[in-house]
Enzyme design. Structure first.
Site, PDB file in Angstrom:
ATOM      1  CG  HIS A  56      84.668  69.690   9.508  1.00  0.00           C
ATOM      2  ND1 HIS A  56      85.542  68.744   9.983  1.00  0.00           N
ATOM      3  CD2 HIS A  56      85.207  70.147   8.353  1.00  0.00           C
ATOM      4  CE1 HIS A  56      86.565  68.628   9.163  1.00  0.00           C
ATOM      5  NE2 HIS A  56      86.397  69.456   8.173  1.00  0.00           N
TER       6      HIS A  56
HETATM    7  O1  RIB Z   1      87.919  72.647  11.434  1.00  0.00           O
HETATM    8  C1  RIB Z   1      86.638  72.735  10.854  1.00  0.00           C
HETATM    9  C2  RIB Z   1      85.870  73.859  11.474  1.00  0.00           C
HETATM   10  O2  RIB Z   1      86.503  75.102  11.178  1.00  0.00           O
HETATM   11  C3  RIB Z   1      84.439  73.994  10.903  1.00  0.00           C
HETATM   12  O3  RIB Z   1      83.612  74.541  11.898  1.00  0.00           O
HETATM   13  C4  RIB Z   1      84.610  74.966   9.780  1.00  0.00           C
HETATM   14  O4  RIB Z   1      83.408  75.676   9.488  1.00  0.00           O
HETATM   15  C5  RIB Z   1      85.628  75.911  10.371  1.00  0.00           C
HETATM   16  O5  RIB Z   1      84.925  76.831  11.211  1.00  0.00           O
END
Ligand code: RIB
Ligand code: CA
Length: 310
Positions: free
Chosen positions: A239
């Site tokens: 992500h």
């Molecule tokens: O939903 C994904 C996010 O939440 C990413 O940034 C992961 O590292 C968590 O922080």
């Protein structure tokens, strides 16, 4: 090639670590500061992880500042089930020899933003607490920040609840404060990050690289990949790499300008990001580029090459 000054704020979990290492490999980004925030893991772990990941990347010279130990108003919710108890999937990295900064993140962000006099861009990889506190403490900060690019939210869907993504869900009040700040924002929500996945063969290829980045990827992503596999997904979703690669290579992505608000009171909808993309009922303030698509193959190929040549 001109290098743009960027500040990375992170709740240093597995994908944050990969995002930090990716940023260090991009010639057109100059990471001038990092701040740690509570989120995936408590602050003490996200702070330690940020320091040690920069050391792994050979950039322990980049200062790391400790930030918020809890969200602005809500109790902290963490995600050790996805990132492991230590936040790095159980990987214990060598301790960074860098001096431990005592300045708080919100003070350091303001100081740095003034120093770069309007050229500093913030890349936020976790809950938005640190920057929200900086804006609350220093209202003029919004005049010195060129842009905020962050991972968080979703047009539709969620991963913490049916309608809320983790980074927003943990601190919805902070996120709403950021959206109302007037600073230009690029939102990399689940709509795009869940399209920017690595498939089985790409994961195997990265794991085959016999270098520190490849070995770290193989060992740190095991917990997260098992979490996804239990849900029938033989992929890895980095992500937090999305805002980093957007910052360096925006042409990989597509998006639309929108107004965005965060639900901060709903019993069922707490933490939902509501955009006006798909309605003619437009919000008054429309300062967000909501990223909706990515060239997944190019994204994966670039990430693989950056790790292979680390
Ligand atoms: O939903 C994904 C996010 O939440 C990413 O940034 C992961 O590292 C968590 O922080
Ligand atoms: Ca994160």
């Amino acid at each position: 090639m001109s290098r743009r000054p960027v500040w990375i704020d992170t709740d240093t979990g597995v994908d944050d670590a990969l995002a930090l290492l990716t940023a260090l490999r991009l010639d057109n980004l100059d990471v001038v500061g990092v701040s740690a925030v509570c989120g995936n893991v408590p602050l003490d772990k996200s702070y330690r992880n940020a320091r040690n990941v920069l050391f792994l990347g050979g950039r322990e010279d980049i200062p790391v500042y400790p930030g918020a130990e809890k969200p602005m108003l809500l109790p902290l919710q963490t995600a050790e089930n996805v990132h492991g108890v230590n936040g790095l999937g159980g990987v214990e990295l060598p301790e960074s020899p860098a001096p431990r900064e005592t300045t708080k993140a919100w003070d350091a962000i303001y100081r740095c933003a003034k120093q770069y006099d309007g050229e500093l861009e913030l890349i936020l990889l976790g809950p938005k607490t640190n920057v929200a506190l900086a804006l609350a403490r220093y209202p003029s900060l919004s005049e010195y920040i060129k842009r905020i690019v962050f991972m968080g939210g979703a047009n539709i869907g969620g991963n913490s609840t049916a309608v809320a993504e983790f980074n927003i869900y943990v601190d919805p009040h902070a996120a709403e404060l950021i959206f109302r700040s007037g600073i230009p924002i690029v939102m990399c929500g689940l709509d795009v990050t869940e399209k920017a996945y690595l498939n089985h063969d790409e994961i195997q290829r990265i794991q085959s690289f016999d270098n520190p980045y490849g070995r770290f990827f193989r060992n740190s992503t095991k917990v997260t990949r098992e979490f996804l596999a239990r849900r029938g997904k033989d992929i890895f979703i980095p992500h937090d790499v999305c805002p980093i690669l957007y910052e360096a290579m925006p042409n990989l992505f597509e998006g639309q300008i929108a107004g965005v608000h965060v639900e901060t009171r709903g019993k069922i909808t707490m933490g939902q990001t509501i955009t006006d993309l798909y309605t003619d009922k437009k919000f008054e303030q429309r300062n967000v580029l909501v990223i909706t698509n990515v060239d997944r193959q190019k994204f994966a190929n670039i990430l693989i090459a950056l790790i292979e040549n680390a």
